[in-house]
Design a protein around this motif. Structure first.
Motif, PDB file in Angstrom:
ATOM      1  N   THR A 449      24.845 -20.782  16.454  1.00 56.05           N
ATOM      2  CA  THR A 449      24.079 -21.404  15.365  1.00 56.05           C
ATOM      3  C   THR A 449      23.430 -22.695  15.837  1.00 56.05           C
ATOM      4  N   TRP A 450      24.141 -23.450  16.676  1.00 52.46           N
ATOM      5  CA  TRP A 450      23.583 -24.699  17.224  1.00 52.46           C
ATOM      6  C   TRP A 450      22.273 -24.422  17.955  1.00 52.46           C
ATOM      7  N   LYS A 451      22.270 -23.354  18.753  1.00 48.23           N
ATOM      8  CA  LYS A 451      21.052 -23.016  19.501  1.00 48.23           C
ATOM      9  C   LYS A 451      19.960 -22.498  18.566  1.00 48.23           C
ATOM     10  N   GLU A 452      20.330 -21.718  17.553  1.00 44.20           N
ATOM     11  CA  GLU A 452      19.327 -21.220  16.606  1.00 44.20           C
ATOM     12  C   GLU A 452      18.662 -22.364  15.843  1.00 44.20           C
ATOM     13  N   MET A 453      19.438 -23.402  15.535  1.00 47.41           N
ATOM     14  CA  MET A 453      18.897 -24.547  14.801  1.00 47.41           C
ATOM     15  C   MET A 453      18.229 -25.561  15.722  1.00 47.41           C
ATOM     16  N   ARG A 454      18.371 -25.345  17.061  1.00 45.50           N
ATOM     17  CA  ARG A 454      17.833 -26.283  18.049  1.00 45.50           C
ATOM     18  C   ARG A 454      18.307 -27.699  17.706  1.00 45.50           C
ATOM     19  N   ALA A 455      19.620 -27.781  17.477  1.00 44.74           N
ATOM     20  CA  ALA A 455      20.203 -29.006  16.938  1.00 44.74           C
ATOM     21  C   ALA A 455      20.384 -30.062  18.014  1.00 44.74           C
ATOM     22  N   THR A 456      20.451 -31.296  17.541  1.00 47.34           N
ATOM     23  CA  THR A 456      20.800 -32.440  18.382  1.00 47.34           C
ATOM     24  C   THR A 456      22.099 -33.036  17.852  1.00 47.34           C
ATOM     25  N   GLN A 457      22.582 -34.076  18.528  1.00 48.45           N
ATOM     26  CA  GLN A 457      23.823 -34.702  18.090  1.00 48.45           C
ATOM     27  C   GLN A 457      23.709 -35.221  16.658  1.00 48.45           C
ATOM     28  N   GLU A 458      22.502 -35.659  16.254  1.00 42.11           N
ATOM     29  CA  GLU A 458      22.319 -36.174  14.896  1.00 42.11           C
ATOM     30  C   GLU A 458      22.419 -35.068  13.846  1.00 42.11           C
ATOM     31  N   ASP A 459      22.282 -33.798  14.277  1.00 40.85           N
ATOM     32  CA  ASP A 459      22.325 -32.670  13.333  1.00 40.85           C
ATOM     33  C   ASP A 459      23.713 -32.056  13.218  1.00 40.85           C
ATOM     34  N   PHE A 460      24.721 -32.726  13.769  1.00 35.64           N
ATOM     35  CA  PHE A 460      26.061 -32.124  13.831  1.00 35.64           C
ATOM     36  C   PHE A 460      26.562 -31.722  12.442  1.00 35.64           C
ATOM     37  N   ASP A 461      26.447 -32.617  11.468  1.00 38.33           N
ATOM     38  CA  ASP A 461      26.948 -32.313  10.127  1.00 38.33           C
ATOM     39  C   ASP A 461      26.174 -31.165   9.486  1.00 38.33           C
ATOM     40  N   LYS A 462      24.864 -31.096   9.749  1.00 34.22           N
ATOM     41  CA  LYS A 462      24.066 -29.998   9.198  1.00 34.22           C
ATOM     42  C   LYS A 462      24.525 -28.657   9.774  1.00 34.22           C
ATOM     43  N   VAL A 463      24.795 -28.647  11.073  1.00 33.54           N
ATOM     44  CA  VAL A 463      25.267 -27.406  11.709  1.00 33.54           C
ATOM     45  C   VAL A 463      26.599 -26.981  11.101  1.00 33.54           C
ATOM     46  N   MET A 464      27.501 -27.950  10.892  1.00 32.87           N
ATOM     47  CA  MET A 464      28.806 -27.615  10.329  1.00 32.87           C
ATOM     48  C   MET A 464      28.666 -27.065   8.916  1.00 32.87           C
ATOM     49  N   GLN A 465      27.711 -27.551   8.150  1.00 33.95           N
ATOM     50  CA  GLN A 465      27.488 -27.017   6.809  1.00 33.95           C
ATOM     51  C   GLN A 465      27.034 -25.567   6.862  1.00 33.95           C
ATOM     52  N   VAL A 466      26.151 -25.270   7.814  1.00 35.00           N
ATOM     53  CA  VAL A 466      25.678 -23.887   7.956  1.00 35.00           C
ATOM     54  C   VAL A 466      26.828 -22.982   8.408  1.00 35.00           C
ATOM     55  N   VAL A 467      27.630 -23.460   9.365  1.00 36.85           N
ATOM     56  CA  VAL A 467      28.763 -22.661   9.855  1.00 36.85           C
ATOM     57  C   VAL A 467      29.776 -22.433   8.730  1.00 36.85           C
ATOM     58  N   ARG A 468      30.025 -23.450   7.917  1.00 40.98           N
ATOM     59  CA  ARG A 468      30.918 -23.280   6.764  1.00 40.98           C
ATOM     60  C   ARG A 468      30.406 -22.158   5.860  1.00 40.98           C
ATOM     61  N   GLU A 469      29.109 -22.170   5.613  1.00 41.97           N
ATOM     62  CA  GLU A 469      28.530 -21.145   4.745  1.00 41.97           C
ATOM     63  C   GLU A 469      28.627 -19.772   5.387  1.00 41.97           C
ATOM     64  N   GLN A 470      28.377 -19.687   6.686  1.00 40.51           N
ATOM     65  CA  GLN A 470      28.486 -18.389   7.377  1.00 40.51           C
ATOM     66  C   GLN A 470      29.906 -17.838   7.290  1.00 40.51           C
ATOM     67  N   LEU A 471      30.895 -18.694   7.546  1.00 44.59           N
ATOM     68  CA  LEU A 471      32.294 -18.255   7.515  1.00 44.59           C
ATOM     69  C   LEU A 471      32.723 -17.903   6.096  1.00 44.59           C
ATOM     70  N   ALA A 472      32.367 -18.751   5.131  1.00 46.27           N
ATOM     71  CA  ALA A 472      32.785 -18.512   3.749  1.00 46.27           C
ATOM     72  C   ALA A 472      32.179 -17.222   3.207  1.00 46.27           C
ATOM     73  N   ARG A 473      30.901 -16.988   3.484  1.00 46.99           N
ATOM     74  CA  ARG A 473      30.247 -15.768   2.997  1.00 46.99           C
ATOM     75  C   ARG A 473      30.877 -14.527   3.623  1.00 46.99           C
ATOM     76  N   THR A 474      31.197 -14.605   4.909  1.00 49.22           N
ATOM     77  CA  THR A 474      31.768 -13.434   5.582  1.00 49.22           C
ATOM     78  C   THR A 474      33.205 -13.194   5.138  1.00 49.22           C
ATOM     79  N   LEU A 475      33.992 -14.255   4.974  1.00 52.25           N
ATOM     80  CA  LEU A 475      35.368 -14.084   4.495  1.00 52.25           C
ATOM     81  C   LEU A 475      35.386 -13.498   3.090  1.00 52.25           C
ATOM     82  N   ALA A 476      34.390 -13.856   2.274  1.00 48.79           N
ATOM     83  CA  ALA A 476      34.334 -13.327   0.910  1.00 48.79           C
ATOM     84  C   ALA A 476      34.117 -11.812   0.890  1.00 48.79           C
ATOM     85  N   LEU A 477      33.557 -11.263   1.972  1.00 47.18           N
ATOM     86  CA  LEU A 477      33.354  -9.813   2.064  1.00 47.18           C
ATOM     87  C   LEU A 477      34.645  -9.067   2.372  1.00 47.18           C
ATOM     88  N   LYS A 478      35.713  -9.814   2.711  1.00 50.71           N
ATOM     89  CA  LYS A 478      37.028  -9.247   3.045  1.00 50.71           C
ATOM     90  C   LYS A 478      36.941  -8.168   4.128  1.00 50.71           C
TER      91      LYS A 478
END
Length: 716
Positions: A449-478
Motif C-alpha cells: 500500500t505504501w508503494k501504491e500511495m507513493r507515500a513519504t514519511q509525512e504520509d505515515f498516518d495516512k497509510v496506516m488509516q488505509v491499511v486499517r480500512e483494508q484489514l477491517a473490511r477483509t476481516l468483516a468478510l470472515k
C-alpha cells in the motif's frame, strides 16, 4: 362509541366451557374481574382460580403484568399458582414413577413463570427437585425433567447458585462423566455446571477439578450439536474462571490435543449450520486465546534484558551482511546505530521505540517471528526500503510497532468478553500462531500500500488509516483461511479503497437512490449540452501550440482557433512573446466540412514518424491530428497540446464539431461535478426528507366516474 382507553376486549376460555367475550376494565381489581368470570360459569371460590395467557409460556396474570393484556388477547381460567404449586410438589412425592414424571412435566411447563416459580421455591420446591436429581434413581426421562425444572427455577435469580451443596454438584458432575448416559441428560447437566462455574468461584473450582478436559473433548466429538454446544459452554466457562497462568496451561493442553483442528474441521465446517450459541462460545474462546498476548502487549522492552537485546541484534543481523571483525568498538557501535535506523527505528537505541505500551514486547515478538518464518520477505522488505530515496522509504520497525497496535485494536486483544457477541474469525481456528501469521500478511500489505500511495514519511498516518480500512473490511468478510484472507486483502488495493469510500459517501448522501439516479439521467442531456458549448467556446478562444522540429526543438509557435460561426479552423505562425493574433489575421484556413477524422496518440502521423524515446512518449500522450482532404490526397494538421487539460478540451471540441461523443476524462469529471451540483440544488427543498427507494403504488381506478362533470351537456 369507542370504549374507554383503559378497557380492552378479550376472550376467556376454560376447558369444557363456552368461551366468554368480555370487556376488561384495567382499573378494576384483578380479584373482582376473576369473580365476574367465575360467576359467569357458576364457579364458587374465585380465589382458587387465576388467569393465564392461553398461548406462549402460559404466564399468570398479576397486578404487575396485567398491562400486557391487549385488545384481542386470549386468556384461560386455571388453578391459582399457589394451589398448582402445592399440587405438583405433592405429585413429586408420589410413589409411582408415572406420577412423578407427570408432575415434573407440568412443573417444567410452568417454571418459567416468575409468579409460579416463587410459589414453588417458597414451598421448598427446589430442595424436592434437587433430591430427585441427587438420588438418581431414574437416569432417563425423570432425571432429564428434574434437571430442566431445576434450571428453569434457578434462572429467576431468587436463589443463588452459591447455595448449592458440594454433594449435589458432584452428583451432577458424575452424570457428565458417565459414558453410557441418556442423550437428553448430559446437555442439561453440562448447562447446570456452566451456570455454577460462572456464578460461584468456589464451586467452579470444584467443577474444574472434577471434570477433566479430556471428558469435555469426548463430548465435543459426539455428533450431537446440542451436546457439543453445552460442552463448549462449560469449557469456556472454566477458562473464564481460571487464573491467567491456569488458562494458558489449559489452552496449551487443548492445542496439543488438536482441539483447534477439530473445531475448524468438525464444528466450523460441519454440514449442520452453526448455531448462535456455539458462535458465541467460539468468539469467547478466540477472545480468551488472544487475551494470552496481553501481558506481552503491556510489558515494555527492558534494555537490561540479555534475551531481548539478542532478539534485536538478530533482527539487524538477519537484514544486513555482517561487517568484518576488525572494526573498533566505536566504529561497530556507529554501524549498529546506522543499521537500526535503516530498519526503521526512530531512535538509534531501538529500546526507546519499544518502551511504548501497547504494543510493548508484542511488537518485538511479531518482528522476530516475521524475520524467522518469512526470512526472504523480511530481507526484501528491509533492503528494498533502505535503498529507496530517504523520503520514500517505508520504515519497517515503526510500521511494525504501529501495525501491532492496529491488530490489537481490530482483534480486541485484552478487552473483556462480551456476553452476546458472536463475531469470531473462522481463520483464527485454521492456523497455529494466528496473530503472528496475520501480522506477516499485514506488514507485507502495508509495504504494498505504501508503494501504491507513493507515500513519504509525512504520509505515515495516512497509510496506516488505509491499511486499517483494508484489514477491517477483509476481516468483516470472515475468510475461512489465512490464504483466503491474504488473497482478499491484497485484492483490496488503495484505488479500490478510494472507490469504496466514494460509493459509501454517495450512499450516505442518497445520491445512489433509484429516484436520484433517475433524476441524474434526465439532467445529463442538458448538462452535456452545456459542456459541448463550453468546449466550442474554448476552441473559438484558440490556443498557442509549439512546432516540433526533426531535432525535437520546440522553438516555433503557431496559433489555432475556431471561427465564431464554427465553420472554419484558422491557424498560422506567431512570434514568441506576442499576444494571440485576431482570427481574421491568420493566413491559413481549414473548413470543418473537409475534416475526415480525428486521430490521437500513436495513430497520429507526426508521432509515427518519430522514434520511441522517452520524450516522444511524453508528446504521444498530448498528440492529436485532424485529417482532411487536399485535392485527391489526404493531409493532416498535427497538434501537440501544451497540457493534458488543453488536450482534453481540444479533443472534446473537435469531437463535438464532427458529431462524435465527447469521451475524455475531463468531460466525465465536469459532468459529474455539474450533476452533483444540479442535483443538490433540485433537492434543497427536500432536505431531511427521506426519499423512498421505490415510488408509491398507483391506486386502482375508481369503480365509476360519476363524480366527473361533463361540460358538453348544457343545462336546460
Amino acid at each position: 362509541m369507542a370504549p374507554p382507553r383503559n378497557v380492552v376486549k378479550i376472550a376467556v376460555q376454560m376447558r369444557d366451557a363456552v368461551p366468554q367475550l368480555i370487556q376488561l376494565d384495567q382499573a378494576k381489581p384483578l380479584g373482582a374481574v376473576l369473580k365476574e368470570v367465575c360467576d359467569a360459569w357458576s364457579l364458587t371460590h374465585s380465589e382458587r382460580y387465576a388467569l393465564q395467557f392461553a398461548d406462549g409460556h402460559r404466564k399468570y396474570i398479576t397486578e404487575n403484568n396485567r398491562t400486557e393484556i391487549k385488545n384481542g388477547s386470549i386468556l384461560c381460567l386455571s388453578t391459582a399458582p399457589d394451589l398448582e404449586a402445592e399440587r405438583l410438589l405433592g405429585g413429586l412425592q408420589s410413589g409411582s414413577r408415572e406420577g412423578r414424571r407427570e408432575a415434573l412435566r407440568h412443573l417444567v411447563l410452568l417454571a418459567s413463570d416468575m409468579t409460579f416459580a416463587q410459589e414453588v421455591i417458597s414451598r421448598d420446591g427446589l430442595q424436592r427437585v434437587g433430591t430427585i436429581i441427587e438420588d438418581g434413581d431414574d437416569l432417563g426421562e425423570v432425571l432429564a425433567l428434574g434437571l430442566r425444572a431445576f434450571l428453569e427455577l434457578m434462572e429467576h435469580g431468587v436463589v443463588s447458585w452459591e447455595t448449592l451443596s458440594i454433594p449435589f454438584v458432584r452428583k451432577v458432575v458424575s452424570y457428565v462423566n458417565i459414558n453410557l448416559m441418556d442423550a437428553s441428560v448430559q446437555p442439561l447437566a453440562l448447562r447446570l455446571l456452566e451456570s455454577v462455574t460462572l456464578s460461584s468461584p468456589a464451586l467452579g473450582q470444584l467443577v474444574k477439578s472434577e471434570v477433566p478436559l479430556d471428558r469435555l473433548l469426548v463430548h465435543l466429538q459426539v455428533m450431537n450439536q446440542q451436546l457439543q454446544t453445552k460442552a463448549m459452554a462449560l469449557l469456556t466457562a472454566l477458562l473464564q474462571g481460571a487464573s491467567p497462568a491456569e488458562r494458558k496451561h489449559m489452552l496449551d493442553y487443548l492445542w496439543q490435543r488438536n482441539f483447534r483442528q477439530f473445531i475448524y474441521k468438525n464444528i466450523i465446517h460441519s454440514a449442520v449450520p452453526l448455531g448462535d450459541e456455539m458462535a458465541h462460545h467460539l468468539y469467547v474462546l478466540q477472545a480468551l486465546t488472544l487475551g494470552l498476548l496481553e501481558p506481552r502487549m503491556r510489558t515494555p522492552l527492558d534494555p537490561y534484558s540479555q534475551e531481548q537485546r539478542e532478539q534485536l541484534q538478530a533482527l539487524r543481523q538477519a537484514a544486513f551482511e555482517p561487517e568484518g571483525e576488525s572494526l573498533s568498538a566505536d566504529r561497530r557501535r556507529s554501524l549498529c546505530a546506522r543499521e537500526f535506523r535503516k530498519l526503521g527505528f526512530t531512535n538509534s537505541n531501538p529500546a526507546q521505540d519499544l518502551e511504548r505500551v501497547p504494543p510493548g514486547l508484542l511488537a518485538l515478538d511479531n518482528m522476530v517471528y516475521f524475520s524467522r518464518h518469512a526470512p526472504s520477505a523480511y530481507s526484501r522488505f528491509v533492503l528494498e526500503n533502505s535503498s529507496r530515496e530517504d523520503r520514500h522509504e517505508c520504515p519497517f520497525a515503526r510500521s511494525s510497532i504501529q501495525l501491532t497496535v492496529l491488530l490489537c485494536e481490530l482483534l480486541r486483544v485484552g478487552e473483556p468478553c462480551s456476553e452476546t457477541a458472536q463475531d469470531f474469525s473462522p481463520m483464527f481456528f485454521g492456523q497455529d500462531q494466528s496473530f503472528h501469521e496475520l501480522f506477516c500478511v499485514a506488514i507485507q500489505l502495508l509495504n504494498k500500500t505504501w508503494k501504491e500511495m507513493r507515500a513519504t514519511q509525512e504520509d505515515f498516518d495516512k497509510v496506516m488509516q488505509v491499511v486499517r480500512e483494508q484489514l477491517a473490511r477483509t476481516l468483516a468478510l470472515k475468510p475461512t483461511s489465512l490464504e483466503l484472507f491474504r488473497t482478499k486483502v491484497n485484492a483490496l488495493t488503495y484505488g479500490e479503497v478510494l472507490r469504496l469510500r466514494q460509493t459509501e459517501r454517495l450512499h450516505q448522501e442518497g445520491t445512489l437512490a433509484p429516484p436520484i439516479l433517475e433524476l441524474r439521467e434526465k439532467l445529463k442531456p442538458e448538462l452535456m449540452g452545456l459542456i459541448r458549448q463550453q468546449r466550442l467556446l474554448r476552441l473559438c478562444e484558440g490556443t498557442l501550440f509549439r512546432k516540433i522540429s526533426s531535432r525535437r526543438r520546440q522553438d516555433k509557435l503557431w496559433f489555432c482557433c475556431l471561427s465564431p460561426n464554427h465553420k472554419v479552423l484558422q491557424y498560422g505562425d506567431v512570434e514568441e512573446g506576442t499576444s494571440p493574433p485576431p482570427p481574421e489575421s491568420l493566413p491559413e484556413q481549414l473548413p470543418v466540412a473537409d475534416i475526415r477524422g480525428l486521430l490521437t496518440g500513436r495513430d497520429c502521423p507526426h508521432v509515427r514518424e518519430k522514434g520511441s524515446g522517452k520524450q516522444n512518449k511524453d508528446f504521444c500522450k498530448r498528440a492529436f491530428s485532424v485529417s482532411y482532404a487536399r485535392g485527391e490526397e489526404e493531409a493532416s494538421l498535427n497538434f501537440i497540446a501544451p497540457s493534458n487539460r488543453e488536450f482534453h478540451l481540444w479533443i472534446d471540441g473537435l469531437s463535438a464539431l464532427l458529431g462524435s461523443p465527447m469521451g475524455s476524462e475531463q468531460t466525465r469529471l465536469d459532468l459529474e461535478q455539474l450533476l452533483t451540483m444540479e442535483t443538490k440544488l433540485r433537492l434543497l427543498e427536500l432536505e431531511n426528507v427521506p426519499i423512498p427507494e421505490q415510488p408509491p403504488p398507483i391506486p386502482p381506478p375508481p369503480t365509476n366516474f360519476n363524480f366527473c362533470y361533463d361540460c358538453s351537456v348544457t343545462e336546460p
